[in-house]
Design a protein around this motif. Structure first.
Motif, PDB file in Angstrom:
ATOM      1  N   LYS A  37      -0.616  23.876 -24.033  1.00 52.37           N
ATOM      2  CA  LYS A  37      -1.980  23.427 -24.303  1.00 52.37           C
ATOM      3  C   LYS A  37      -2.434  22.487 -23.179  1.00 52.37           C
ATOM      4  O   LYS A  37      -1.630  22.048 -22.354  1.00 52.37           O
ATOM      5  CB  LYS A  37      -2.052  22.706 -25.656  1.00 52.37           C
ATOM      6  N   CYS A  96      -9.225  19.593 -26.838  1.00 56.20           N
ATOM      7  CA  CYS A  96      -8.807  19.397 -25.444  1.00 56.20           C
ATOM      8  C   CYS A  96      -9.906  18.859 -24.529  1.00 56.20           C
ATOM      9  O   CYS A  96      -9.647  18.559 -23.371  1.00 56.20           O
ATOM     10  CB  CYS A  96      -8.262  20.695 -24.867  1.00 56.20           C
ATOM     11  N   ASP A 143       2.759  24.428 -28.511  1.00 56.00           N
ATOM     12  CA  ASP A 143       2.252  23.103 -28.888  1.00 56.00           C
ATOM     13  C   ASP A 143       3.043  21.946 -28.299  1.00 56.00           C
ATOM     14  O   ASP A 143       2.546  20.826 -28.254  1.00 56.00           O
ATOM     15  CB  ASP A 143       2.287  22.943 -30.426  1.00 56.00           C
ATOM     16  N   CYS A 192      -7.130  26.426 -27.364  1.00 57.26           N
ATOM     17  CA  CYS A 192      -6.619  25.610 -28.468  1.00 57.26           C
ATOM     18  C   CYS A 192      -6.450  26.423 -29.749  1.00 57.26           C
ATOM     19  O   CYS A 192      -5.582  26.129 -30.571  1.00 57.26           O
ATOM     20  CB  CYS A 192      -7.544  24.419 -28.725  1.00 57.26           C
TER      21      CYS A 192
END
Length: 201
Positions: free
Chosen positions: A104, A61, A80, A73
């Motif tokens: 996320k 990320c 997701d 993460c």
């Protein structure tokens, strides 16, 4: 500032090169450091060195973390299929402070700004493409703010997604963020309402 002793002048110059710190503020900080006991000043200096050594960018990320992947993460309970795009790490912190988003993130590393010479090649566009290419992301949430740079960045990303990733819906934070507002400066409730009532774009 010409009459400052050399070592003090050097510290002031280094501090004033940081964003938001002018020469006067830099001088105040440097003088404060000078007044500290040597042990405390050493701790401050060492903590800055340790900051560089101890933190890295998460490979997934691009946020600051002590290890990669970062805790968010690596969390298997996070969703997701939602990816929230934020300009900088402090915007991620503001989003997380709400406590309601369970997807996320991806930290873009700034916003497009032709006047400042920031183009797509300087942002995490390739990392974003990799995430979208995985097929796991079904909604891309743009949490970029409401500045002119944020609007042009959102437009660029929306066009990219529409062209190359037809299975991904793009939404943006909704009500409550005024024009010119940045995500990192929004209060929790405003940000929460903006996320809950996000709009498809």
């Amino acid at each position: 500032m010409q009459n400052l002793p050399g070592p003090l002048k050097l510290v002031v110059e280094q501090l004033s090169s940081l964003p938001g710190i002018g020469p006067k503020s830099a001088l105040r900080i440097a003088l404060t450091l000078l007044k500290m006991p040597m042990e405390k000043a050493s701790v401050v200096g060492q903590s800055i060195l340790d900051l560089r050594k101890s933190l890295c960018l998460c490979d997934d990320c691009a946020c600051l973390a002590e290890s990669s992947p970062c805790a968010i993460c690596a969390d298997s309970t996070r969703d997701d299929d939602q990816l929230c795009l934020v300009p900088e790490w402090d915007a991620l912190l503001a989003m997380e402070a709400m406590g309601i988003y369970k997807g996320k993130y991806l930290v873009l590393g700034g916003l497009l700004s032709p006047l400042d010479g920031v183009d797509p090649g300087q942002l995490e566009i390739d990392r974003l493409r990799r995430h979208l290419s995985s097929g796991r992301v079904h909604e891309l949430i743009l949490a970029l703010g409401a500045t002119l740079d944020a609007e042009s960045t959102a437009s660029y990303i929306k066009n990219m997604v529409e062209t190359d990733f037809h299975n991904v819906n793009v939404s943006r934070l909704a009500q409550g963020i005024p024009m010119g507002g940045e995500v990192k400066f929004m209060d929790k409730e405003t940000l929460k309402q903006s996320l809950v009532h996000r709009q498809k774009i």
